[in-house]
Motif scaffolding. Structure first.
Motif, PDB file in Angstrom:
ATOM      1  N   SER B  63       1.281  -1.103   0.105  1.00 44.81           N
ATOM      2  CA  SER B  63      -0.247   0.359   0.444  1.00 44.81           C
ATOM      3  C   SER B  63       1.369   1.207  -0.442  1.00 44.81           C
ATOM      4  O   SER B  63       0.699   2.235  -1.276  1.00 44.81           O
ATOM      5  CB  SER B  63      -1.229   0.171   1.046  1.00 44.81           C
ATOM      6  OG  SER B  63      -1.664  -1.149   0.663  1.00 44.81           O
ATOM      7  N   ASP B 184      -5.950  -0.138  -4.609  1.00 46.69           N
ATOM      8  CA  ASP B 184      -5.401  -1.183  -4.250  1.00 46.69           C
ATOM      9  C   ASP B 184      -6.566  -1.796  -3.284  1.00 46.69           C
ATOM     10  O   ASP B 184      -7.802  -1.612  -2.472  1.00 46.69           O
ATOM     11  CB  ASP B 184      -5.314  -0.279  -2.992  1.00 46.69           C
ATOM     12  CG  ASP B 184      -4.104  -0.489  -1.818  1.00 46.69           C
ATOM     13  OD1 ASP B 184      -4.419  -1.948  -1.441  1.00 46.69           O
ATOM     14  OD2 ASP B 184      -3.570   0.236  -0.928  1.00 46.69           O
ATOM     15  N   GLU B 185      -5.858  -3.324  -3.515  1.00 44.35           N
ATOM     16  CA  GLU B 185      -7.003  -4.309  -3.116  1.00 44.35           C
ATOM     17  C   GLU B 185      -7.985  -4.122  -3.648  1.00 44.35           C
ATOM     18  O   GLU B 185      -9.087  -4.255  -2.514  1.00 44.35           O
ATOM     19  CB  GLU B 185      -7.087  -4.403  -1.956  1.00 44.35           C
ATOM     20  CG  GLU B 185      -5.581  -5.508  -1.245  1.00 44.35           C
ATOM     21  CD  GLU B 185      -5.544  -5.822  -0.193  1.00 44.35           C
ATOM     22  OE1 GLU B 185      -6.139  -6.995  -0.533  1.00 44.35           O
ATOM     23  OE2 GLU B 185      -4.281  -5.390   0.512  1.00 44.35           O
TER      24      GLU B 185
HETATM   25 MG   LIG Z   1      -2.333  -2.698   2.279  1.00 44.58          MG
END
Ligand SMILES: [Mg+2]
Ligand SMILES: Nc1ncnc2c1ncn2[C@@H]1O[C@H](COP(=O)(O)OP(=O)(O)OP(=O)(O)O)[C@@H](O)[C@H]1O
Lengths: 402, 248
Positions: B63, B184-185
């Motif tokens: 991240s 992000d995910e």
């Molecule tokens: Mg993360």
């Protein structure tokens, strides 16, 4: 970013939380409403005082025995009353005036079964014009009645309503003190003025009051009306110099009489109501300030609550100033909304109170403009800090906020 | 938007073989005993049009790397060029404009503004670009149609499933047609079926528009949709290659 879109965003945010938005603006609503109402009511009171004074008689001078109040404490020593000769002297030597003597007393008045204590004024026919209080019906005093001091009287409307109770007043005999007195006229209704019921009065020839009621051959006040506007100053000076010659001053050259202008009284009263207006307005302004703090409080809570939203906006490409403007416009919109509602309530309240109290309804655009600008200014001042806090957020921290 | 023009021009003026180029990037939190090296000397380059998955165990710096790539965060040291512009030399507002015009973001969850319709959410980046309402509406509806949600345009996020919310987020990220999409995910909160649908969506959008996609994931099945995988451990980029090479 277009200005209209910024406004739209703020309006949406306000509409999303209707109850909270309303409660937030409540402080501003109350603040603006009370400022507007207080100042308007103050102005209305001033207007009402001015109107009452005009109804007493314009360009009117009161000549009274005694020393004028001077300085703190206002020592007023009693002095000898005037004589009818003083009244004659003023009438003959001062131009452009009407003069009415007044010998005031009060007497027990009996009408049939009703009796009451009523102020009695001994005067002449000039009284009607000088005091701006005319006959409704009946007649004035005749010259013979004035010179002989006949037992005739002209009565105010209160006596008609409270004592005659529907009986014919004109020509009736009433008892004033120990004198039987014939009613020859009735005064027009004048109402309350300066806390005095001007309809609860009896007028008699000055000589009748002197001989039959008081037992002294003097006059307790002289009313003078200047016929032309703006001449009261000159008239006052002439009367003063005339009376100085005719009366002996008390210890060390202080006049034993004084002349009062209705203008003086009006000014004194106006400055009192103005002071009161400023005071009440200031108190109301404090509540406006409290309203502003309420807005700041809610905006701060809102910034914390919407941290994640701010993060998303920053990620999408909002600059610090975009976020700042958004929150600032939101608080300005809130306080302006409150200001507008407050104006409406304030004016409505003013109207209601003046209507209830029979006061003139005064609306001042200046007061409205100031009230409105204040509410906008409060939105800017108290909205800036929360908006800045929002704008300074770091995008990462804001996005991580749960 | 003159500020946007400046950033945009400098970003376009130099020929950029790589969309993204990182050299010796460090991101260090704290100091002394409590020092955490979230990124520990990372260098990487990504070409225009690549679909890159960033993998690694939890806490490996995925991240952190993504946030620096997306100009949401700045590195402690090192150099980062985005489309040939050294990002370290830009201020807060310039970074915001870079994001506005060249990047779209999809996060793991809570992507959408609460109590706001899908349509308004997708219109948001266009508002910041100063696009007029009618045109904004048209573009947002097109973007929603691309992710198959045109008929749900007026639903708020509370009325949408997790997968639908992510699709709205994708529509919002792409409505300004940015050359780079960062996610992000994006499937982190979805079941496998929905995750698969979202990935197919991304693959088809990339084929249509030729955009660069950078995506963090810890699921090998999701990473396999990409054509290149970067594998992080302890803040270091330890493997870089095709999914077949990197994923065991
Ligand atoms: Mg993360
Ligand atoms: N603001 C911060 N302050 C201190 N340490 C931080 C901060 N942000 C991240 N870290 C640390 O940096 C390291 C990398 O974090 P990062 O969020 O990049 O991991 P990740 O690979 O995304 O993990 P996950 O798969 O769990 O999301 C972690 O050890 C984390 O604790």
């Amino acid at each position: 970013m277009r200005a209209l879109d910024t406004l739209g965003m703020s309006v949406q945010a306000i509409a999303r939380n209707k109850l909270r938005s309303f409660l937030t603006t409540l402080g501003i609503i109350i603040g603006v409403a009370s400022v507007v109402a207080m100042v308007h009511l103050g102005q209305s009171a001033t207007r009402s005082v001015t109107e009452q004074i005009a109804s007493i008689g314009s360009n009117l001078l009161f000549v009274m025995p005694g020393t004028a109040q001077r300085g703190p404490g206002g020592l007023r020593t009693t002095a000898e009353n005037f004589e009818l000769a003083d009244v004659e002297a003023i009438r003959n030597e001062v131009d452009g005036i009407l003069v009415a003597p007044a010998l005031t007393t009060s007497a027990t008045v009996v009408v049939g079964n009703a009796n009451d204590t009523i102020p009695v004024i001994g005067t002449t026919n000039e009284y009607f014009t000088v005091r701006n209080h005319y006959l409704d019906y009946g007649r004035e005093f005749e010259d013979g009645e004035l010179s002989s001091g006949a037992a005739v009287c002209i009565i105010g409307k209160t006596l008609i309503e409270e004592m005659f109770l529907g009986q014919e007043a004109l020509g009736a005999n009433i008892r004033v003190g120990r004198t039987a007195c014939r009613v020859i006229g009735v005064l027009e209704e004048k109402g309350e003025s300066m806390g005095q019921d001007r309809d609860k009065t009896i007028l008699m020839p000055v000589k009748a009051v002197q001989r039959r009621l008081v037992g002294e051959l003097d006059v307790s006040a002289i009313y003078v009306s200047a016929l032309a506007d703006g001449t009261t100053g000159v008239v006052q000076e002439q009367i003063e110099s005339l009376l100085r010659q005719r009366r002996t001053p008390v210890n060390g050259g202080v006049d034993d009489f004084y002349v009062r202008d209705t203008q003086d009284i009006a000014q004194a009263l106006e400055s009192t109501t103005n002071t009161l207006t400023i005071l009440l307005g200031a108190i109301a302004a404090v509540s406006l300030l409290v309203g502003g703090i309420g807005i700041m409080n809610i905006m701060l809570v809102s910034v914390t609550e919407r941290t994640r939203e701010i993060g998303i906006r920053l990620a999408i490409g909002a600059r610090a100033r975009d976020v700042l403007t958004q929150f600032l416009v939101e608080s300005i919109a809130l306080s302006t909304l409150g200001g507008v509602i407050g104006l409406v309530i304030g004016v409505g309240g003013t109207w209601l109170v003046t209507w209830q109290l029979n006061m003139p309804f005064v609306i001042s655009p200046t007061v409205m403009a100031v009230g409105f600008s204040f509410s906008v200014a409060i939105g800017i001042i108290f909205g800036y800090f929360p908006a800045r806090k929002a704008a300074m957020l770091n995008p990462i921290d804001a996005l991580r906020h749960e | 938007m003159t500020e946007a023009g400046n950033v945009g021009q400098s970003a376009r003026s130099q020929p950029a073989p790589y969309v993204v180029e990182m050299r010796d990037i460090y991101k260090i939190y704290g100091s002394g005993a409590t020092e955490v090296r979230a990124l520990d000397g990372v260098s990487l380059s990504i070409r225009s049009g690549e679909f890159v998955a960033i993998m690694g165990p939890s806490g490996s710096g995925k991240s952190t790397c993504m946030n620096i790539l997306g100009c949401l965060d700045v590195p402690t040291s090192g150099e980062y060029w985005f489309r040939g512009v050294e990002v370290g030399g830009l201020d807060r507002d310039e970074l915001a404009l870079l994001r506005r015009h060249f990047m779209g973001f999809v996060f793991q969850s809570f992507n959408l503004l609460p109590r706001t319709s899908a349509l308004s959410n997708v219109e948001l980046p266009l508002i910041y670009e100063g696009v007029r309402p009618a045109r904004r509406h048209e573009l947002a509806m097109q973007a929603l149609a691309t992710v198959g949600l045109a008929e749900r345009a007026h639903a708020t996020s509370a009325q949408l499933s997790g997968g639908q919310q992510q699709r709205v987020a994708i529509a919002r990220a792409l409505v300004t047609e940015p050359p780079v999409l960062l996610a992000d995910e994006p499937t982190g909160n979805l079941d496998t079926v929905m995750a698969g649908e979202i990935m197919k969506e991304l693959v088809s959008i990339r084929e249509q528009k030729g955009i660069t996609i950078l995506m963090v994931t810890h699921e090998p099945d999701i990473a396999r949709y990409a054509d290149r995988v970067l594998f992080f451990t302890d803040g270091k980029l330890i493997r870089d290659g095709s999914p077949a090479e990197v994923i065991p």
